[in-house]
Design a protein around this motif. Sequence first.
Motif, PDB file in Angstrom:
ATOM      1  N   THR A 112      -0.802   8.744 -14.245  1.00 42.74           N
ATOM      2  CA  THR A 112      -0.479   9.749 -14.259  1.00 42.74           C
ATOM      3  C   THR A 112      -1.394  10.482 -13.918  1.00 42.74           C
ATOM      4  OG1 THR A 112       0.098   9.026 -16.455  1.00 42.74           O
ATOM      5  CG2 THR A 112      -0.501  10.993 -16.485  1.00 42.74           C
ATOM      6  N   TYR A 113      -0.986  11.861 -13.142  1.00 42.37           N
ATOM      7  CA  TYR A 113      -0.860  12.687 -12.173  1.00 42.37           C
ATOM      8  C   TYR A 113      -1.575  13.273 -13.169  1.00 42.37           C
ATOM      9  CZ  TYR A 113       1.708  11.250  -7.854  1.00 42.37           C
ATOM     10  OH  TYR A 113       1.885  10.736  -6.526  1.00 42.37           O
ATOM     11  N   PRO A 114      -2.775  14.239 -12.436  1.00 40.94           N
ATOM     12  CA  PRO A 114      -3.625  15.142 -13.233  1.00 40.94           C
ATOM     13  C   PRO A 114      -2.095  16.447 -13.462  1.00 40.94           C
ATOM     14  CG  PRO A 114      -4.837  14.909 -10.879  1.00 40.94           C
ATOM     15  CD  PRO A 114      -3.602  14.240 -11.367  1.00 40.94           C
ATOM     16  N   PRO A 115      -2.641  17.234 -14.633  1.00 37.79           N
ATOM     17  CA  PRO A 115      -3.515  17.490 -15.313  1.00 37.79           C
ATOM     18  C   PRO A 115      -4.053  16.587 -16.526  1.00 37.79           C
ATOM     19  CG  PRO A 115      -2.685  19.481 -16.116  1.00 37.79           C
ATOM     20  CD  PRO A 115      -1.935  17.920 -14.795  1.00 37.79           C
ATOM     21  N   HIS A 116      -3.259  16.112 -16.532  1.00 37.63           N
ATOM     22  CA  HIS A 116      -3.146  14.770 -17.826  1.00 37.63           C
ATOM     23  C   HIS A 116      -3.525  13.051 -16.662  1.00 37.63           C
ATOM     24  CE1 HIS A 116      -1.541  17.841 -20.062  1.00 37.63           C
ATOM     25  NE2 HIS A 116      -0.393  17.974 -19.184  1.00 37.63           N
ATOM     26  N   GLY A 117      -4.010  13.000 -16.168  1.00 38.00           N
ATOM     27  CA  GLY A 117      -4.546  11.707 -15.477  1.00 38.00           C
ATOM     28  C   GLY A 117      -5.325  11.824 -14.602  1.00 38.00           C
ATOM     29  N   ASP A 118      -5.073  10.889 -13.942  1.00 34.83           N
ATOM     30  CA  ASP A 118      -6.130   9.907 -12.332  1.00 34.83           C
ATOM     31  C   ASP A 118      -5.465  10.289 -11.340  1.00 34.83           C
ATOM     32  OD1 ASP A 118      -8.514  10.951 -14.634  1.00 34.83           O
ATOM     33  OD2 ASP A 118      -8.134   8.773 -14.952  1.00 34.83           O
ATOM     34  N   ARG A 119      -4.561   9.313 -11.031  1.00 34.22           N
ATOM     35  CA  ARG A 119      -3.633   9.444 -10.173  1.00 34.22           C
ATOM     36  C   ARG A 119      -4.129  10.358  -9.032  1.00 34.22           C
ATOM     37  NH1 ARG A 119       2.646   7.895  -8.954  1.00 34.22           N
ATOM     38  NH2 ARG A 119       2.403   7.327  -7.021  1.00 34.22           N
ATOM     39  N   GLY A 120      -4.022   9.682  -7.384  1.00 32.67           N
ATOM     40  CA  GLY A 120      -5.021  10.639  -6.749  1.00 32.67           C
ATOM     41  C   GLY A 120      -3.302  10.933  -6.624  1.00 32.67           C
ATOM     42  N   VAL A 121      -3.721  12.220  -5.851  1.00 31.82           N
ATOM     43  CA  VAL A 121      -1.940  13.199  -5.184  1.00 31.82           C
ATOM     44  C   VAL A 121      -2.438  13.606  -4.065  1.00 31.82           C
ATOM     45  CG1 VAL A 121      -1.114  15.753  -5.375  1.00 31.82           C
ATOM     46  CG2 VAL A 121      -2.592  14.429  -6.801  1.00 31.82           C
ATOM     47  N   GLY A 122      -1.781  12.351  -3.480  1.00 32.56           N
ATOM     48  CA  GLY A 122      -1.320  12.459  -1.809  1.00 32.56           C
ATOM     49  C   GLY A 122      -0.036  11.744  -1.509  1.00 32.56           C
ATOM     50  N   TYR A 123       0.700  12.029  -2.204  1.00 31.74           N
ATOM     51  CA  TYR A 123       2.204  11.824  -2.181  1.00 31.74           C
ATOM     52  C   TYR A 123       3.021  12.030  -1.240  1.00 31.74           C
ATOM     53  CZ  TYR A 123       3.217  16.450  -5.021  1.00 31.74           C
ATOM     54  OH  TYR A 123       3.372  17.030  -4.816  1.00 31.74           O
ATOM     55  N   ALA A 124       2.753  12.720  -0.095  1.00 26.53           N
ATOM     56  CA  ALA A 124       3.624  13.965   0.742  1.00 26.53           C
ATOM     57  C   ALA A 124       3.437  12.442   1.983  1.00 26.53           C
ATOM     58  CB  ALA A 124       3.083  14.901   1.013  1.00 26.53           C
ATOM     59  N   LEU A 125       2.234  11.918   1.537  1.00 22.64           N
ATOM     60  CA  LEU A 125       2.312  10.095   2.883  1.00 22.64           C
ATOM     61  C   LEU A 125       2.667   9.126   2.195  1.00 22.64           C
ATOM     62  CD1 LEU A 125      -1.555  11.204   3.932  1.00 22.64           C
ATOM     63  CD2 LEU A 125       0.651  12.072   4.668  1.00 22.64           C
ATOM     64  N   THR A 126       3.197   9.428   1.212  1.00 24.19           N
ATOM     65  CA  THR A 126       3.412   8.154   0.300  1.00 24.19           C
ATOM     66  C   THR A 126       5.199   7.447   0.228  1.00 24.19           C
ATOM     67  OG1 THR A 126       4.421   8.547  -1.362  1.00 24.19           O
ATOM     68  CG2 THR A 126       1.961   8.102  -1.145  1.00 24.19           C
ATOM     69  N   ARG A 127       5.209   6.505   0.715  1.00 24.62           N
ATOM     70  CA  ARG A 127       7.090   5.498   0.668  1.00 24.62           C
ATOM     71  C   ARG A 127       7.254   5.913  -0.919  1.00 24.62           C
ATOM     72  NH1 ARG A 127       8.763   1.086  -2.240  1.00 24.62           N
ATOM     73  NH2 ARG A 127      10.961   0.462  -0.843  1.00 24.62           N
ATOM     74  N   ALA A 128       6.711   6.190  -1.786  1.00 27.54           N
ATOM     75  CA  ALA A 128       7.352   6.411  -3.000  1.00 27.54           C
ATOM     76  C   ALA A 128       8.025   7.802  -3.584  1.00 27.54           C
ATOM     77  CB  ALA A 128       5.486   6.534  -4.459  1.00 27.54           C
ATOM     78  N   ALA A 129       6.747   9.392  -2.698  1.00 22.85           N
ATOM     79  CA  ALA A 129       7.906   9.777  -2.059  1.00 22.85           C
ATOM     80  C   ALA A 129       9.074   9.507  -0.991  1.00 22.85           C
ATOM     81  CB  ALA A 129       6.521  11.321  -2.256  1.00 22.85           C
ATOM     82  N   ARG A 130       8.908   9.011  -0.053  1.00 20.16           N
ATOM     83  CA  ARG A 130      10.176   8.847   0.881  1.00 20.16           C
ATOM     84  C   ARG A 130       9.437   9.604   1.593  1.00 20.16           C
ATOM     85  NH1 ARG A 130      15.842   8.477  -2.691  1.00 20.16           N
ATOM     86  NH2 ARG A 130      15.528   7.052  -3.471  1.00 20.16           N
ATOM     87  N   PHE A 131       7.633   9.920   2.340  1.00 20.90           N
ATOM     88  CA  PHE A 131       7.285   9.834   3.383  1.00 20.90           C
ATOM     89  C   PHE A 131       7.746  12.046   2.830  1.00 20.90           C
ATOM     90  CE2 PHE A 131       8.680   6.076   4.102  1.00 20.90           C
ATOM     91  CZ  PHE A 131       7.278   5.053   4.262  1.00 20.90           C
ATOM     92  N   GLY A 132       7.074  12.712   1.550  1.00 18.98           N
ATOM     93  CA  GLY A 132       7.467  14.125   1.603  1.00 18.98           C
ATOM     94  C   GLY A 132       9.007  14.364   1.482  1.00 18.98           C
ATOM     95  N   THR A 133       9.956  13.335   1.708  1.00 20.18           N
ATOM     96  CA  THR A 133      11.402  13.807   1.213  1.00 20.18           C
ATOM     97  C   THR A 133      11.413  14.367   0.222  1.00 20.18           C
ATOM     98  OG1 THR A 133      11.984  11.522   1.462  1.00 20.18           O
ATOM     99  CG2 THR A 133      11.759  13.485   3.845  1.00 20.18           C
ATOM    100  N   VAL A 134      11.183  13.444  -0.736  1.00 15.93           N
ATOM    101  CA  VAL A 134      10.879  14.192  -2.322  1.00 15.93           C
ATOM    102  C   VAL A 134      10.336  15.362  -2.521  1.00 15.93           C
ATOM    103  CG1 VAL A 134      11.138  12.817  -4.694  1.00 15.93           C
ATOM    104  CG2 VAL A 134      11.695  11.338  -2.932  1.00 15.93           C
TER     105      VAL A 134
END
Length: 258
Positions: A112-134
Amino acid sequence: MPAPLNPFKRALAAGEMQFGCWLGLADTFSAEIMGQAGFDWLVIDGEHGPNDLRSILAQLQVLAATNAHAVVRVPVGETYMLKQVLDAGAQTVLVPMVESGDQARQLVRDVTYPPHGDRGVGYALTRAARFGTVSDYGTTANAQICLLVQVENRRGLAALDDILAVDGVDGVFIGPADLAADMGHMGNADHADVQTAIMDAISRIRAAGKAPGILSTRDSMTDDAIAAGAQFVAVGADVLLLGQAARALAQKWQATKE
């Protein structure tokens, strides 16, 4: 643009049965074959399969072109491992050997992303966010992440009610092989005591409003688990399917030499 919908999580929430299979060969070619076989979900096994982050990523990529939903089992419930597979594009994770409510709560924070979790917020670089397009990934991803925890020993069963009380746990998977070993019946998940414990746990999970899951390669056990309330059921493994078919074929023709 929001995070992609997780069809597996939606199906579990709707109470729909989902049949799956295990992927232990750690290979994209075999994963693609399995993805086209017709299963609802497939487990990329990072606990017992010889997988690393790159092989998991590669299998996520080929399964994305099929109708089978990819579930990634991490080796252990470590924050950094969950962060990596989520950023690689996994939307559903399976965590082995969960033994307490506190452990389950930390796993919820891990995905889970902050403020309720600890997942790191680097999604702009990731496949999960389609490399910043989501563009809205950070604010919408949490709702599409599915957390499955494995209860597979006596400590886990003793803490089952506490685990089931944790918000953010979508499903609880009972591990028959480890449970049988911990109960003193190594290699014999069919033992009456083990089967009683499994079916009771499945019933309790379903009654608590969570999705119960199990791996069973024996039809009678699968039927009993479904009757008890199991909702996501793995019915085989690629390693077993290949091994059994290969041995049967070899034995058939070797027998002609006698």
